[in-house]
Scaffold this active site. Structure first.
Site, PDB file in Angstrom:
ATOM      1  N   LYS A   1      -5.861   5.401   8.347  1.00 37.95           N
ATOM      2  CA  LYS A   1      -4.674   6.052   7.781  1.00 37.95           C
ATOM      3  C   LYS A   1      -4.860   7.564   7.717  1.00 37.95           C
ATOM      4  CE  LYS A   1      -3.168   2.108   4.975  1.00 37.95           C
ATOM      5  NZ  LYS A   1      -3.018   1.571   3.608  1.00 37.95           N
TER       6      LYS A   1
ATOM      7  N   SER B   1       0.814  -1.218   0.000  1.00 45.33           N
ATOM      8  CA  SER B   1       0.000   0.000   0.000  1.00 45.33           C
ATOM      9  C   SER B   1       0.849   1.271   0.000  1.00 45.33           C
ATOM     10  CB  SER B   1      -0.940   0.009   1.214  1.00 45.33           C
ATOM     11  OG  SER B   1      -0.213  -0.035   2.421  1.00 45.33           O
TER      12      SER B   1
END
Length: 381
Positions: free
Chosen positions: A278, A235
């Site tokens: 996040k 990611s």
């Protein structure tokens, strides 16, 4: 009837000779429900029934709405609702406690929110410690200024019942070499196969873009700074690619913008998990230092449907004190991070002057000429 996980089912089926005779029918139950008008009404009715069955206070309309929002957050998808009913029941019981303590006649949105907040406070000691390390500059994370070859990536840490976001600094170096991108995590056996795959995709995309007419005479390194546990995610591949091109072309990257997202060999942005945690993790660091209005995060456009952010983050975005940028291509991330145009190639393969891609090509041409000169000198010797 036997209830269990897919892993347990597979093990029993493979190793127990009588299993297929005893359990002939396998039924797969979904853990999530599509969120639409009908399922929302059904979910609301289930909440009312659950409260009545457990002799809890009734729930107001806004309280039900908050529980449904929480179920979508638990599903990590704005278009889904989690069917982990035990968690919903626990939340209802805690909300009932706070409502009775405040002598409310019904469970309100505020009671539900208080139950959620207190649950988080019971679990977030590690998050507080790690964020404090950043705010005290023990762990180095810049949220202002611009630096070449350095970018803030977004990661998620899972402690079992609690997950939170944590920014991580990625740095890259570029020099004369043989075309290899060295993943330091992999070299010291701290990088898993998924992360190694991401770095190899970065190398492939680099060659596809810039090595159509000549070999890459580039040597480069990538590393997660101050990471002491195994890294096994892809990611951060968009962030790593941006850091690498920044190092090659010596173009500064804005440190107030963090990046998450994986990429394929053609530079297309791909969805990643834990998007809410996040974003909130980087927002918390920026908010603690003071929001400048220039800070934000870059996410893949495919992740928009998963957004179920905290109210304070939504408010900051609405007031343009914090920004969320959705992208389809890695070039869009480069433009946001550098303030320059990425540059589309002309028919002859050349990039527009002063564009990011043109500056990368110029540096690679310089390295290629230097490599040829050194090879020629060695041959003469």
């Amino acid at each position: 009837v036997l209830i269990g996980s897919h892993t347990l089912y597979g093990l029993l089926k493979a190793h127990d000779a009588e299993f297929n005779e005893l359990f002939k029918v396998m039924v797969d139950f979904a853990s999530e429900l599509q969120r639409d008008a009908l399922s929302t009404r059904q979910f609301a009715a289930m909440i009312a029934d659950m409260a009545s069955h457990n002799e809890l206070l009734g729930v107001t309309q806004d309280g039900v709405a908050r529980i449904i929002e929480h179920a979508a957050r638990e599903a990590d998808d704005a278009e889904k609702l989690s069917l982990h009913l035990g968690c919903i029941k626990d939340l209802l019981m805690e909300s009932d406690y706070w409502a009775r303590r405040e002598q409310h006649r019904q469970i309100s949105r505020g009671d539900v929110q208080r139950a959620i907040d207190t649950r988080l406070r019971r679990s977030d000691l590690l998050r507080e410690i790690m964020h404090e390390d950043i705010l005290r500059d023990t762990v180095l994370i810049d949220t202002s200024g611009s630096i070449s070859g350095q970018v803030n990536a977004l990661t998620v840490i899972n402690t079992g019942d609690f997950s939170f976001g944590q920014p991580s600094r990625i740095t890259a170096t570029a020099h004369l070499g043989d075309g290899k991108v060295i993943d330091i995590e992999r070299e010291v056996e701290m990088g898993g196969p998924i992360h190694s795959k991401g770095v190899l995709i970065i190398s492939s995309c680099l060659a596809h873009r810039y090595a159509q007419r000549q070999q890459l005479a580039l040597g480069a390194t990538l590393v997660f700074e101050q990471k002491y546990a195994e890294v096994d995610v892809d990611s951060a591949s968009i962030a790593e690619f941006c850091a690498l091109l920044s190092a090659v072309a010596q173009i500064p990257i804005r440190q107030g913008i963090a990046v998450t997202g994986s990429m394929n060999q053609f530079g297309q942005a791909q969805a990643v998990g834990g998007i809410n945690e996040k974003i909130e993790g980087f927002y918390d660091i920026c908010h603690a230092r003071g929001l400048s209005g220039e800070q934000g995060v870059i996410i893949p456009r495919a992740n928009i449907k998963q957004l179920m952010l905290r109210r304070d983050v939504i408010t900051a975005v609405a007031q343009q004190r914090f920004h969320i940028y959705a992208i389809d291509l890695v070039d869009e991330a480069l433009e946001l991070l550098t303030g320059l145009q990425a540059g589309e190639p002309h028919d002859n393969g050349e990039f527009p002057q002063e564009s990011i891609n043109a500056r990368v090509m110029q540096r690679l041409d310089d390295l290629h000429k230097l490599h040829k000169q050194e090879s020629s000198d060695e041959h003469q010797d």
